[in-house]
Motif scaffolding. Structure first.
Motif: not given
Length: 946
Positions: A348, A397, A404, A406, A428-429, A431
Motif C-alpha cells: 500500500l 511511494r 497516491a 489514501l 486504504w487507497d 487514488t
C-alpha cells in the motif's frame, strides 16, 4: 438567618443588644451572612456562637446553637477542635484539611470529613475579640478518593494476569483488606439449575478457599430471589435477618454478616461477589457501592482475559481478509509511539524491501510535503485527546516515486492486552476516487467563477445606464481584471479620436514616475508598444520582459520592476477602437485560455462604458443646442381669437398631435386635449381677457407616443389693427418630464423633512443629556461639539448616497480615525459587510462615539499599552437575523475603579437609547483589563438595508 439573628434575645447573652455590639463583631456578622460558605463566629471569652444560612445543615438535630457557648453546644466534638479555637484567640490562624469528625446528622453517617479555616477577629483596639471559621464538608471527595484508590489497587493487581482464577483471588484479596473482612469470593451462577459454584477467593486466616457447589436455596430462598433481580443485598446479622433465617450454611463458613453483589448480563445472573464478616456489621451505602464497582471491574477483567485467545485468532483471520481487500489495519500507542500494521502495508505504501512502519515518524515520512502539516496535526491532536479522526492525504511511494491518495479512519480503543487506550484504524487507497473528485471540484470551481463573472457583468450592464457610476464602474472592472490575473498594477486608457492619443482614466498600483511619463501617449507612434494592440486589433502579451529581445522592454522592466504585462485593445459595438486595458506583474507569468476569455468579457464591458460615455457626451452637446433653440422658438406655436377659437397652428402642432389643419380650426384643437382638462382650459379662456393673459397646464395627445403628455400653455394678447379686437399668440411647452421631476422632488422633500425632524430630535436629546451630565460649561461645550461631530460623521456616508445606506465597517473606521485610532498595532477591526439605514447608522454612530471617547479618557486609548478589538458577526437564528457587535478593551490597567461612578450620557445611550430606538440588547462589563461591550441588534427593516 439574618432575621433569626435580629429576632434573637441577645440581652440574655454576654453579647448584649445588637446595637451595643462592637463594630468588628457587626462587620464580621454581616460578612458571614453574605457568604455562601458555611461560616460561624465565636465571640468573647464565653465563645458565644453566630452562624449563617449555609451552616444550618451541619447542625442537624442538635439544639439551635445560636447565642450559646460554642464549647457547650458542640461538646461532642469540642475535644477535637477546641485547641484550635483557643489558638485562634491567641492570634494564630489555622487551616485543617479533611479532618475526620463524628457529627450526628439525620440520614447521614456519623463519620464525616471537614476542611476548616480559623482566623482571629480583632476589634477597634486591635485586640482579639473572637474567631471566624469557614467550613467545607469534604466527605464525598474523601470517600470518592478512598474508593478510587481501592479500584486502582485492584487494577494494579489484575494487570499482567491472564488466568481468571488468579485474577479473582487478587481482586478478593484487595477487597478483604479494604473492608477488614474474613472471607471474600466469587461464585459462578447456573440460574437454570439453581446452583452457585464458589470459586477461588480470599480468607483472613490465609486458609485455602474451598471450591464447592451449593444450591441457591441453601442460602435462603427469599435471599436468592432478591439476588435474581440484580439487587445488591447486605445482611448485618445472619441470625436476626429474615432473609437468612433457617439457613445453617453461614455458620459452616463462620459468617455473621455479609453482602452479595449479583452480576447480571443480558438479563441472566452469571456471577456473584460475596464479602463476609465473622462478626455483626452494619453495612453502609458506600461499602455496597464499592463492592459493586469492584465486582464489575474484576468481572470485566476476567472476561477480557478469556477473550484474549479468541481475539488473537480473530486478528489472524482479519489480517488475511484485509490483505485480500488491499486495506491495512493498524494500532498506534500515542504514549509510546509504537505502531503495528497488518500485512499488505508494504504494497500500500510502496515501501522498499526491508522497510517497515513501526512509529508515527515512519508513517509521516511517506506523506506528501503539501499534506504533511495538516495530516500530522490531525493525527497528533487525535493521539493527544484519544479521539476518533478521519483524514485524506497523499503519499509518495518510495518504490516508484508515484503519488497516491489514501483515506484513513481511526478511533480510540482499549488494548485487550495492556488495558491502555490506543488508536486503531484502517487505511486504504482512494487514488481513483480522489482524482475524479478533484477533477469535478476544479470544474465546479471554474463554473462558479464564470457564473460570478457573468453575474458581475450583468450588474455592471445595468449600472451602465447611470452616468454617475461610470467612473466607479471602470475602477471596479479594472480591479476585477487585476484579481483574475493576479496583477500588481493596471491601467485603463481612453482613445481620443480627434488627436489620436491614449489617456489613463483610471489606474491601480502604478508608480508615479510611470504615470508622469506615460499618462498620455500617442496611439500612432510606432516606437511605443501602445500602438501595436490598436493597430493590429490583437492582444499584446509579454511573459518575461527581462528575457525579451527588445532593449526598450528590458529597460522598462528594470526601471519599473515589471516582469510581465498584457495590453488588450478595447472596441465598441461598431468595431471602432475606444481604449486600452493593461495589467502587469513583478514576476514571470503565463495565463490560461480560460483567463484570457474572461479578460475579453471584462474588456467588452469596459468598452461599453467608454462607448456609453462618448454617446452621453454627444447627447449632452445635442441637448445643449436643442435647449438653446427651444428657448428662442417654442415647440408648439399657435394663434387664436379672444375666445380661444384657433386661427393658426405651427407645423410642429400637426406633427405632434397628428391632427389635420382643417380639424384644428376654431375649437377643433380641443380634441387633442385630455377630456378631463377641457373644462379647465375653457375656464382659463373665459378669464383670459379680464386678466390680460392666458395660462394653463393641460395634457395634449402625442400621436407618436400614443399617449397624453403634460404641457404648459401661455398666450399674450396682440391688438389687431385699429380695431378693438385682439388676437392671442401662444405657445405650448412640453413639461411632462418636469412634472415628473417635481413629483420626485416632493417625495425627496418629504424624506428630507423626516430626516431633519429626526436629526433635530437627536440633537435635542444630545444637548439635553449632555447638559444633565456636565457641570462645567467649557467641558459641556467640548463634549457637545464632540457628539455633534460624531452625528455628522455618521450622516456623512448617507449624504453621499441615501439609497445605498451606510457600511458598518466605514462607520467604525470613521469614528476610530476621529480619535486618532487607526486599525493596526493597537486597534483591530473585523466583521462581514453590513449596510445600515441612515437613521440606524446615526444612532449606532453615537454609540461608537461614546465607546471611543470613553477609551480615550479612561480606557485603552488613555495609555500607551491599551488595545481595542472591534468585531461583529451576523447570526441567522430561527427568527430574524441579528448583529452581534463586540467592543473589547485590553491592557487598560484601570487604577481606582472598574466602572463609572454614575450613569452618564454614554452609559444611558448604550443601555437605553439603543434599546428604545433599535430594540438592541447591550451588555457592558468593566474589568481590571478594561471595558467590554456587547450589542445584540436585531437586523429589522428599520435597521439594515435589504
Amino acid at each position: 438567618m439574618a432575621d433569626g439573628i435580629r429576632r434573637h434575645d441577645w440581652t440574655a447573652t454576654p453579647l448584649g443588644p445588637i446595637a451595643h455590639w462592637p463594630a468588628a463583631l457587626t462587620f464580621a456578622t454581616t460578612d458571614i451572612l453574605e457568604s455562601r460558605f458555611a461560616s460561624f463566629i465565636t465571640w468573647g471569652p464565653e465563645h458565644i456562637g453566630l452562624y449563617n444560612d449555609a451552616f444550618i445543615p451541619i447542625i442537624g438535630d442538635r439544639p439551635n446553637p445560636l447565642g450559646l457557648p460554642f464549647d457547650k453546644a458542640w461538646a461532642d466534638i469540642w475535644g477535637a477542635i477546641g485547641h484550635v479555637y483557643e489558638s485562634a484567640f491567641t492570634g494564630t490562624s489555622s487551616y485543617f484539611e479533611d479532618l475526620p469528625l463524628d457529627v450526628p446528622r439525620p440520614g447521614l453517617p456519623d463519620l464525616s470529613w471537614w476542611t476548616f479555616s480559623y482566623a482571629p477577629i480583632r476589634d477597634e483596639t486591635g485586640r482579639i475579640g473572637g474567631v471566624r471559621a469557614t467550613i467545607l464538608e469534604t466527605t464525598a471527595r474523601v470517600r470518592s478518593e478512598r474508593r478510587q484508590a481501592l479500584l486502582y489497587r485492584i487494577a494494579d493487581a489484575l494487570r499482567g494476569l491472564s488466568d481468571a482464577g488468579a485474577m479473582a483471588t487478587a481482586a478478593c484479596t484487595e477487597l478483604g483488606r479494604h473492608f477488614g473482612a474474613d472471607r471474600v469470593g466469587y461464585a459462578e451462577i447456573d440460574a437454570e439449575d439453581g446452583l452457585a459454584r464458589i470459586g477461588q477467593g480470599w480468607t483472613s486466616d490465609e486458609r485455602p478457599h474451598q471450591v464447592r457447589s451449593f444450591s441457591l436455596d441453601a442460602f435462603g430462598a427469599a435471599f436468592a430471589d432478591r439476588l435474581r433481580l440484580g439487587e445488591t443485598t447486605a445482611v448485618s446479622e445472619v441470625g436476626r435477618d429474615p432473609l437468612t433465617a433457617g439457613s445453617a450454611l453461614y455458620e459452616s463458613f463462620g459468617i455473621e454478616a455479609f453482602l452479595v453483589v449479583p452480576l447480571i448480563r443480558q438479563g441472566r445472573w452469571v456471577n456473584a461477589l460475596s464479602v463476609g464478616m465473622g462478626r455483626a456489621h452494619s453495612w453502609t451505602e458506600e461499602e455496597l457501592s464499592i463492592a459493586a464497582a469492584a465486582a464489575e471491574q474484576t468481572w470485566e477483567a476476567v472476561k477480557r482475559a478469556r477473550a484474549e485467545d479468541s481475539l488473537r485468532e480473530s486478528g489472524r483471520r482479519l489480517d488475511a481478509a484485509l490483505e485480500a481487500a488491499r486495506m491495512v489495519a493498524w494500532d498506534w500507542d500515542p504514549a509510546a509511539d509504537r505502531a503495528r500494521l497488518s500485512g499488505g502495508a508494504g504494497a500500500l505504501y510502496g515501501l522498499r524491501p526491508g522497510e517497515a512502519i513501526t512509529s508515527i515518524v515512519d508513517g509521516m515520512a511517506c506523506v506528501h510535503p503539501d499534506d504533511l502539516k495538516r495530516h500530522m496535526a490531525t493525527v497528533m491532536e487525535a493521539g493527544a485527546a484519544l479521539r476518533s479522526y478521519e483524514s485524506e492525504f497523499r503519499i509518495i511511494r518510495q518504490c516508484d516515486g508515484e503519488t497516491a491518495w489514501l483515506e484513513e479512519r481511526a478511533r480510540p480503543e482499549i488494548d485487550p492486552l495492556t488495558g491502555k487506550t490506543i488508536l486503531t484504524g484502517l487505511v486504504w487507497d482512494v487514488t481513483r476516487r480522489k482524482s475524479a473528485e478533484l477533477a469535478t471540484e476544479q470544474a465546479q470551481r471554474e463554473v462558479g467563477e464564470e457564473l460570478a463573472v457573468l453575474t458581475r457583468l450583468h450588474d455592471w450592464a445595468v449600472r451602465v445606464a447611470r452616468p454617475s457610476e461610470w467612473s466607479t464602474l471602470i475602477e471596479e472592472m479594472l480591479d476585477a481584471v487585476m484579481v483574475l490575473l493576479k496583477a500588481d498594477f493596471g491601467t485603463v486608457r481612453i482613445l481620443d479620436p480627434d488627436d489620436d492619443t491614449l489617456t489613463v482614466i483610471t489606474h491601480r498600483g502604478c508608480a508615479g514616475s510611470y504615470l508622469k511619463q506615460f499618462a498620455t501617449v500617442s496611439a500612432s507612434d510606432e516606437t511605443l508598444i501602445f500602438h501595436r494592440p490598436l493597430s493590429t486589433g490583437q492582444r499584446v502579451i509579454v511573459d518575461d520582459m527581462p528575457a525579451n529581445l527588445s532593449e526598450t522592454l528590458r529597460e522598462s522592466s528594470s526601471k519599473y520592476d515589471v516582469h510581465a504585462f498584457q495590453m488588450t485593445p478595447l472596441f465598441d459595438r461598431t468595431g471602432a477602437p475606444v481604449g486600452l486595458l493593461s495589467t502587469g506583474v513583478c514576476r514571470p507569468q503565463r495565463m490560461t485560455e480560460r483567463e484570457w476569455r474572461l479578460v475579453d468579457l471584462y474588456g467588452s464591458q469596459i468598452a461599453d462604458v467608454i462607448g456609453a460615455k462618448r454617446a452621453r457626451d454627444a447627447v449632452a452637446a445635442s441637448e445643449e443646442r436643442q435647449r438653446r433653440l427651444i428657448e428662442n422658438v417654442p415647440q408648439l406655436v399657435w394663434r387664436s381669437a379672444w375666445d380661444g377659437h384657433a386661427t393658426w397652428h405651427s407645423p410642429q402642432w400637426f406633427a405632434y398631435t397628428g391632427h389635420r389643419r382643417e380639424d384644428s380650426i376654431d375649437r377643433g384643437w380641443l380634441d387633442a386635449m385630455h377630456p378631463d382638462d377641457r373644462p379647465v382650459i375653457l375656464e382659463a379662456w373665459s378669464r383670459a381677457r379680464e386678466r390680460g393673459a392666458y395660462e394653463v397646464e393641460c395634457r395634449i395627445w402625442s400621436a407618436q407616443e400614443g399617449r397624453y403628455r403634460w404641457f404648459q400653455e401661455r398666450a399674450i394678447a396682440e391688438q389687431v389693427g385699429d380695431a378693438a379686437d385682439v388676437e392671442w399668440i401662444g405657445t405650448s411647452t412640453d413639461i411632462d418630464a418636469l412634472r415628473t421631476l417635481h413629483e420626485h422632488q416632493r417625495a425627496l422633500l418629504t424624506e428630507l423633512q423626516h430626516r431633519v425632524r429626526q436629526t433635530l430630535s437627536q440633537l435635542r436629546t444630545i444637548v439635553r443629556r449632555t447638559a444633565e451630565t456636565r457641570d462645567d460649561f467649557d467641558e459641556y461645550v467640548l463634549r457637545l461639539d464632540s457628539r455633534l461631530g460624531a452625528l455628522a460623521r455618521a450622516q456623512g456616508p448617507a449624504l453621499r448616497d441615501p439609497n445605498a445606506g451606510v457600511e458598518l465597517s466605514e462607520l467604525v473606521a470613521n469614528e476610530l480615525t476621529a480619535h486618532q485610532a487607526r486599525e493596526g498595532q493597537r486597534v483591530s477591526v473585523s466583521g462581514p459587510s453590513l449596510r445600515l439605514r441612515p437613521s440606524a447608522a446615526d444612532i449606532l454612530g453615537l454609540a461608537l462615539h461614546e465607546l471611543a471617547i470613553n477609551a480615550v479618557e479612561h480606557g485603552a486609548l488613555s495609555g500607551e499599552r491599551g488595545r481595542i478589538r472591534v468585531s461583529w458577526q451576523i447570526e441567522d437564528g430561527t427568527g430574524d437575523r441579528c448583529l452581534q457587535f463586540t467592543w473589547t478593551e485590553a491592557a487598560c490597567a484601570l487604577r481606582e475603579r472598574a466602572g463609572p461612578t454614575r450613569e452618564g450620557f454614554g452609559l444611558s445611550f448604550l443601555k437605553r437609547t439603543l434599546a428604545d430606538e433599535l430594540k438592541a440588547k447591550t451588555v457592558i462589563a468593566f474589568t481590571p483589563r478594561g471595558l467590554s461591550c456587547t450589542i445584540a441588534l436585531p437586523l429589522t427593516e428599520r435597521v439594515a438595508q435589504p
